[in-house]
Design a protein around this motif. Structure first.
Motif, short mmCIF file in Angstrom:
data_model
loop_
_atom_site.label_atom_id
_atom_site.label_comp_id
_atom_site.label_asym_id
_atom_site.label_seq_id
_atom_site.Cartn_x
_atom_site.Cartn_y
_atom_site.Cartn_z
N UNK A 136 -10.03 -17.13 -46.72
CA UNK A 136 -10.37 -16.33 -45.55
C UNK A 136 -11.10 -17.13 -44.48
N UNK A 137 -11.39 -18.39 -44.77
CA UNK A 137 -12.14 -19.23 -43.82
C UNK A 137 -11.36 -19.45 -42.53
N UNK A 138 -10.06 -19.73 -42.65
CA UNK A 138 -9.27 -20.06 -41.47
C UNK A 138 -9.18 -18.88 -40.50
N UNK A 139 -8.88 -17.69 -40.99
CA UNK A 139 -8.75 -16.54 -40.10
C UNK A 139 -10.11 -16.14 -39.54
N UNK A 140 -11.17 -16.30 -40.34
CA UNK A 140 -12.51 -16.00 -39.84
C UNK A 140 -12.90 -16.95 -38.72
N UNK A 141 -12.58 -18.22 -38.91
CA UNK A 141 -12.85 -19.22 -37.87
C UNK A 141 -12.12 -18.86 -36.59
N UNK A 142 -10.88 -18.44 -36.72
CA UNK A 142 -10.06 -18.10 -35.55
C UNK A 142 -10.68 -16.97 -34.74
N UNK A 143 -11.07 -15.91 -35.42
CA UNK A 143 -11.59 -14.77 -34.66
C UNK A 143 -12.99 -15.05 -34.11
N UNK A 144 -13.77 -15.90 -34.78
CA UNK A 144 -15.08 -16.27 -34.24
C UNK A 144 -14.91 -17.07 -32.95
N UNK A 145 -13.94 -17.97 -32.93
CA UNK A 145 -13.66 -18.74 -31.71
C UNK A 145 -13.17 -17.82 -30.59
N UNK A 146 -12.31 -16.88 -30.94
CA UNK A 146 -11.79 -15.95 -29.94
C UNK A 146 -12.90 -15.06 -29.39
N UNK A 147 -13.91 -14.76 -30.24
CA UNK A 147 -14.98 -13.84 -29.84
C UNK A 147 -16.11 -14.50 -29.08
N UNK A 148 -16.02 -15.82 -28.89
CA UNK A 148 -17.01 -16.46 -28.02
C UNK A 148 -17.85 -17.55 -28.65
N UNK A 149 -17.71 -17.80 -29.96
CA UNK A 149 -18.39 -18.95 -30.55
C UNK A 149 -17.69 -20.20 -30.03
N UNK A 150 -18.43 -21.09 -29.40
CA UNK A 150 -17.80 -22.22 -28.72
C UNK A 150 -17.30 -23.30 -29.68
N UNK A 151 -17.96 -23.40 -30.84
CA UNK A 151 -17.51 -24.41 -31.81
C UNK A 151 -17.92 -23.97 -33.20
N UNK A 152 -17.03 -24.16 -34.17
CA UNK A 152 -17.37 -23.89 -35.56
C UNK A 152 -17.07 -25.13 -36.39
#
Length: 468
Positions: A136-152
């Motif tokens: 679930x890490x990949x999809x979580x990373x994707x939506x965090x980036x889409x939601x405004x986290x500038x870098x993960x």
């Protein structure tokens, strides 16, 4: 100021607002409701509420978020997270989650993405989330980036969220609340496009004809909070803000849209959506110029994560529809260093307006040609320079600023037949983003224009190829 609904979402409570100040509590756990009611009780001097097993009614104004955070916080909050629940079968207790990341954890949980640990960084380190399952890490990373986290940064099941300050985690939680489960299979660009449509719909739902722009101004101020260096409201009611990106040595650009609509919205009207075409059930839609406002606000958010080096001034004007009143009242001191302006307030699609009626130029032809070239470079078809009507663009041009007005997808403005092509509106945003991505070339174009205009004033001929 945030609403109660926003405060609840940002801090992890799963309450659904049924009516103004009335919340359905049935999706929240008993433990979390107990914690919420304890917090409301602590703020009792400012909060009037009535609670039952299924419903919470709050009749007082929301607290300032800083005050709400001080109530939610307590010593050692967040210690022992994950010791008392199974993330796949039970909801986490908010009081066991760190204050600034509780909202993100609850939203991920809502989407079926389960965590077994989190930390908001405590103002010293990067925030982090530990996922229950590595797949679930990949999809979580994707939506965090889409939601405004500038870098993960990911390592195994652990995700580090790199934000400039932990208060931004609250904004991410609020943005995540919009995401639907069926978006999880889409890419980041699709999700960001849906966020844009959500913002657009919010703006089209705020009434504010000429002289009555207060509500939309408050919305804009709330969205600019944390995104700009300075923001103010001038004596006319215009919102003036600016931000320096990088070292600030690049161009100074102005982004502009107007806040007023030509008429007030019809009472009880609804937005009618037929695919990409939006209209109003009665009266005007208000896309002139709420669509432009949406684009400029989206740019303020998008620029946070880019390598643009320069300064941007954001101006949202009042009373454009009754004679460019707001723009005409902007003091020269705020404009003196602006190299070029982009106004987003033109009907149709694909127009780069470079003059008023063909007789009053807004810019040198090379500035318009530059925007045409950016459109081609970014694969955006149909953008061409053209003559147009009056707009705030005229005022900026009178200050000697290279200015254009871009189509933003609406047709039939000022009538009850007004429609908005939201996909065309989003393409306008992509074009403006492209201009900033090509800011070095823009700076070269602006230098050429200054040289040509200097030679013209001196009466000196200069072959254009000599300065290319």
């Amino acid at each position: 100021m945030k609403t109660w609904a926003q405060l609840f979402v940002r801090h992890g409570f799963k309450l659904e607002e049924q009516d103004a100040g009335v919340f359905d509590c049935r999706k929240e756990t008993e433990r979390n409701m107990t914690f919420l009611l304890e917090c409301l009780e602590k703020g009792q001097a400012n909060v009037n509420y009535v609670a039952s097993l299924q419903e919470l009614t709050i009749t007082s104004e929301p607290l300032m978020e800083e005050k709400w955070i001080s109530i939610l916080n307590f010593k050692w909050r967040g210690r022992g997270e994950g010791l008392y629940f199974s993330a796949e079968t039970e909801e986490p207790a908010i009081c066991e989650l760190d204050t600034f990341i509780a909202g993100i954890v609850r939203q991920l949980n809502r989407l079926g993405l389960h965590t077994n640990g989190s930390c908001d960084g405590h103002g010293r380190n990067a925030a982090s989330i530990s996922m229950l399952r590595e797949d679930e890490v990949e999809v979580t990373t994707k939506i965090l980036l889409a939601a405004g986290v500038k870098k993960v940064v990911t390592r195994g099941k652990n995700i580090r969220l790199l934000v400039s300050k932990r208060e931004q985690l609250l904004d991410v939680a609020e943005t995540l609340s919009v995401i639907q489960k069926d978006w999880l299979g889409e890419d980041v660009s699709y999700i960001r496009q849906q966020f844009f449509y959500q913002s657009l719909e919010e703006l089209l739902s705020i009434d504010g004809c000429s002289g009555e722009e207060g509500a939309v101004r408050e919305y804009i101020l709330s969205k600019l909070h944390g995104l700009v260096d300075h923001v103010s409201v001038d004596h006319n009611g215009n919102v003036l803000s600016q931000k320096t990106y990088g070292s600030g040595t690049g161009p100074t650009l102005l982004l502009n849209a107007h806040m007023d609509t030509v008429d007030c919205f019809a009472p009880g009207r609804v937005i009618v959506k037929k695919g990409a075409e939006w209209s109003s059930s009665e009266g005007i839609l208000g896309a002139d110029d709420r669509a432009g406002v949406a684009v400029v606000l989206a740019m303020a958010d998008w620029l946070e994560g880019t390598r643009f080096n320069g300064k941007v001034k954001y101006i949202f004007t009042v009373e454009e529809e009754v004679g460019l009143v707001g723009a005409s009242g902007v003091h020269n001191y705020f404009l003196w260093d602006v190299d070029a302006a982009i106004v987003v307030d033109r009907r149709g699609t694909g127009d780069i307006v470079v003059s008023c009626g063909g007789y009053l130029p807004f810019c040198h032809e090379k500035y318009g040609e530059f925007l045409e070239s950016v459109a081609v470079l970014k694969g955006l078809e149909g953008w061409k320079t053209t003559a147009g009507g009056s707009s705030d663009t005229r005022v900026w041009a009178e200050h000697g600023i290279q200015s254009v007005n871009l189509s933003v997808g609406y047709q039939g403005e000022h009538t009850d037949r007004e429609i908005l092509d939201v996909e065309a509106c989003y393409k306008t945003l992509k074009l403006v983003q492209g201009v900033f991505q090509e800011s070095r070339e823009l700076q070269r174009v602006l230098r050429r224009i200054k040289m040509l205009e200097t030679m013209k004033r001196r009466g000196t001929r200069l072959v254009d190829k000599e300065i290319k």
